[in-house]
Design an enzyme around this catalytic site. Sequence first.
Site, PDB file in Angstrom:
ATOM      1  N   PRO A   1       0.768  -1.380  -0.050  1.00 37.93           N
ATOM      2  CA  PRO A   1       0.157   0.086   0.062  1.00 37.93           C
ATOM      3  C   PRO A   1       0.910   1.336  -0.033  1.00 37.93           C
ATOM      4  O   PRO A   1       1.731   1.545   0.531  1.00 37.93           O
ATOM      5  CB  PRO A   1      -0.779   0.084   1.332  1.00 37.93           C
ATOM      6  CG  PRO A   1      -0.009  -0.876   2.002  1.00 37.93           C
ATOM      7  CD  PRO A   1       0.700  -2.042   1.247  1.00 37.93           C
ATOM      8  N   ASN A   2       0.456   2.188  -0.894  1.00 39.16           N
ATOM      9  CA  ASN A   2       0.838   3.594  -0.793  1.00 39.16           C
ATOM     10  C   ASN A   2       2.081   3.678  -1.764  1.00 39.16           C
ATOM     11  O   ASN A   2       2.539   4.905  -1.863  1.00 39.16           O
ATOM     12  CB  ASN A   2       0.967   4.193   0.515  1.00 39.16           C
ATOM     13  CG  ASN A   2      -0.412   4.251   1.343  1.00 39.16           C
ATOM     14  OD1 ASN A   2      -1.298   4.783   0.808  1.00 39.16           O
ATOM     15  ND2 ASN A   2      -0.309   3.742   2.417  1.00 39.16           N
TER      16      ASN A   2
ATOM     17  N   ARG B   1       5.089  11.128  -2.208  1.00 36.12           N
ATOM     18  CA  ARG B   1       4.807  10.787  -0.907  1.00 36.12           C
ATOM     19  C   ARG B   1       6.313  10.832  -0.019  1.00 36.12           C
ATOM     20  O   ARG B   1       7.279  10.133  -0.360  1.00 36.12           O
ATOM     21  CB  ARG B   1       4.422   9.151  -0.729  1.00 36.12           C
ATOM     22  CG  ARG B   1       4.291   8.585   0.486  1.00 36.12           C
ATOM     23  CD  ARG B   1       4.366   7.238   0.587  1.00 36.12           C
ATOM     24  NE  ARG B   1       4.193   6.737   1.662  1.00 36.12           N
ATOM     25  CZ  ARG B   1       4.375   5.372   2.061  1.00 36.12           C
ATOM     26  NH1 ARG B   1       4.659   4.466   1.352  1.00 36.12           N
ATOM     27  NH2 ARG B   1       4.140   5.187   3.359  1.00 36.12           N
TER      28      ARG B   1
ATOM     29  N   TYR C   1      11.313   8.394   1.243  1.00 35.42           N
ATOM     30  CA  TYR C   1      11.192   7.332   0.327  1.00 35.42           C
ATOM     31  C   TYR C   1      12.057   7.705  -0.914  1.00 35.42           C
ATOM     32  O   TYR C   1      12.045   6.923  -2.022  1.00 35.42           O
ATOM     33  CB  TYR C   1      10.000   6.964   0.089  1.00 35.42           C
ATOM     34  CG  TYR C   1       8.971   6.728   1.446  1.00 35.42           C
ATOM     35  CD1 TYR C   1       9.393   5.468   2.010  1.00 35.42           C
ATOM     36  CD2 TYR C   1       8.139   7.446   1.758  1.00 35.42           C
ATOM     37  CE1 TYR C   1       8.862   4.988   3.036  1.00 35.42           C
ATOM     38  CE2 TYR C   1       7.606   6.811   2.893  1.00 35.42           C
ATOM     39  CZ  TYR C   1       7.783   5.507   3.492  1.00 35.42           C
ATOM     40  OH  TYR C   1       7.479   5.246   4.847  1.00 35.42           O
TER      41      TYR C   1
ATOM     42  N   ASN D   1       7.982  -5.798  -1.199  1.00 40.70           N
ATOM     43  CA  ASN D   1       8.055  -4.572  -0.356  1.00 40.70           C
ATOM     44  C   ASN D   1       6.367  -4.418   0.186  1.00 40.70           C
ATOM     45  O   ASN D   1       5.778  -3.872  -0.578  1.00 40.70           O
ATOM     46  CB  ASN D   1       8.521  -3.347  -1.062  1.00 40.70           C
ATOM     47  CG  ASN D   1       8.607  -2.146  -0.114  1.00 40.70           C
ATOM     48  OD1 ASN D   1       7.824  -2.242   0.902  1.00 40.70           O
ATOM     49  ND2 ASN D   1       8.965  -0.946  -0.324  1.00 40.70           N
TER      50      ASN D   1
ATOM     51  N   ALA E   1       3.262  -0.944   4.691  1.00 43.18           N
ATOM     52  CA  ALA E   1       2.754  -1.008   5.827  1.00 43.18           C
ATOM     53  C   ALA E   1       2.126  -2.463   6.520  1.00 43.18           C
ATOM     54  O   ALA E   1       2.224  -2.640   7.515  1.00 43.18           O
ATOM     55  CB  ALA E   1       1.756  -0.109   6.169  1.00 43.18           C
TER      56      ALA E   1
ATOM     57  N   GLU F   1      12.846  -9.581   1.039  1.00 39.44           N
ATOM     58  CA  GLU F   1      12.091  -8.394   1.719  1.00 39.44           C
ATOM     59  C   GLU F   1      12.875  -7.081   1.148  1.00 39.44           C
ATOM     60  O   GLU F   1      14.196  -6.942   1.573  1.00 39.44           O
ATOM     61  CB  GLU F   1      12.023  -8.598   3.101  1.00 39.44           C
ATOM     62  CG  GLU F   1      11.373  -7.147   3.789  1.00 39.44           C
ATOM     63  CD  GLU F   1      11.490  -7.561   5.323  1.00 39.44           C
ATOM     64  OE1 GLU F   1      12.289  -8.102   5.911  1.00 39.44           O
ATOM     65  OE2 GLU F   1      10.398  -6.672   5.942  1.00 39.44           O
TER      66      GLU F   1
ATOM     67  N   HIS G   1      12.923  -2.681   1.807  1.00 38.35           N
ATOM     68  CA  HIS G   1      12.038  -1.483   2.228  1.00 38.35           C
ATOM     69  C   HIS G   1      13.147  -0.225   1.694  1.00 38.35           C
ATOM     70  O   HIS G   1      14.334  -0.537   1.813  1.00 38.35           O
ATOM     71  CB  HIS G   1      12.040  -1.222   3.785  1.00 38.35           C
ATOM     72  CG  HIS G   1      11.101  -2.383   4.165  1.00 38.35           C
ATOM     73  ND1 HIS G   1       9.887  -2.259   4.100  1.00 38.35           N
ATOM     74  CD2 HIS G   1      11.398  -3.583   4.737  1.00 38.35           C
ATOM     75  CE1 HIS G   1       9.195  -3.423   4.352  1.00 38.35           C
ATOM     76  NE2 HIS G   1      10.026  -4.160   5.105  1.00 38.35           N
TER      77      HIS G   1
ATOM     78  N   ARG H   1      13.109   3.746  12.558  1.00 41.66           N
ATOM     79  CA  ARG H   1      11.818   4.547  12.534  1.00 41.66           C
ATOM     80  C   ARG H   1      10.858   4.661  13.965  1.00 41.66           C
ATOM     81  O   ARG H   1      11.349   4.041  14.879  1.00 41.66           O
ATOM     82  CB  ARG H   1      11.159   4.471  11.183  1.00 41.66           C
ATOM     83  CG  ARG H   1      12.006   4.729  10.147  1.00 41.66           C
ATOM     84  CD  ARG H   1      11.548   4.903   8.857  1.00 41.66           C
ATOM     85  NE  ARG H   1      10.274   5.702   8.680  1.00 41.66           N
ATOM     86  CZ  ARG H   1       9.319   5.767   7.709  1.00 41.66           C
ATOM     87  NH1 ARG H   1       9.319   4.752   6.738  1.00 41.66           N
ATOM     88  NH2 ARG H   1       8.444   6.417   7.824  1.00 41.66           N
TER      89      ARG H   1
HETATM   90  C1  DQA Z   1       8.345   1.094   3.515  1.00 44.08           C
HETATM   91  C2  DQA Z   1       8.549   1.106   4.965  1.00 44.08           C
HETATM   92  C3  DQA Z   1       7.107   0.845   5.802  1.00 44.08           C
HETATM   93  O1  DQA Z   1       7.119   1.199   7.120  1.00 44.08           O
HETATM   94  C4  DQA Z   1       6.120   1.894   5.096  1.00 44.08           C
HETATM   95  O2  DQA Z   1       4.947   1.596   5.784  1.00 44.08           O
HETATM   96  C5  DQA Z   1       6.155   2.124   3.872  1.00 44.08           C
HETATM   97  C6  DQA Z   1       7.141   1.995   2.919  1.00 44.08           C
HETATM   98  C7  DQA Z   1       9.642   1.219   2.784  1.00 44.08           C
HETATM   99  O3  DQA Z   1       9.789   0.913   1.735  1.00 44.08           O
HETATM  100  O4  DQA Z   1      10.403   1.920   3.344  1.00 44.08           O
HETATM  101  O5  DQA Z   1       4.873   1.830   3.431  1.00 44.08           O
HETATM  102  O6  DQA Z   1       8.128  -0.361   3.163  1.00 44.08           O
END
Ligand code: DQA
Length: 143
Positions: free
Chosen positions: A11-12, A19, A24, A73, A76, A97, A99, A106
Amino acid sequence: MVSHIFVLNGPNLNLLGTREPEIYGSQKLADIEAALRAAAGDCTVDFRQTNSEGELVNWVQEASQTAQALILNAAAYTHTSIALHDALKACNIPIYEVHLSNPAAREPFRQTNFVAPCARASIAGLGARGYLVALEAAFETVS
Ligand code: DQA
């Protein structure tokens, strides 16, 4: 030999570029996809993003049936989804994985991680380059 890789984004991540760029980065998801495709050579890349937890679970199940590696990735859902954790546990291909940021550095709510225990490796804090590192690792460990 790795001939097909799934790259799944949660998501997002469709909002990358606008964003919180200070966290990011300024690259859009389409830029990351293009860089991965360019680096993948003959390997086909199925690159997807969803804001839906159920869809992500369905895609993990699909990856397990059709791909040789999964780069994920989960955004959240990393920190919240037992459904995703269970799907990854049942996934029979190596999981990498990724990120963009380093969740470990964080907020406290990002310290829970339901993906990492299922992953062969976790790459965090390298920005968009993390996806390319994951691709390289996938090639090394499964080819
Ligand atoms: C994320 C880190 C997550 O904590 C966050 O909710 C994201 C992006 C990252 O790529 O740094 O949406 O996965």
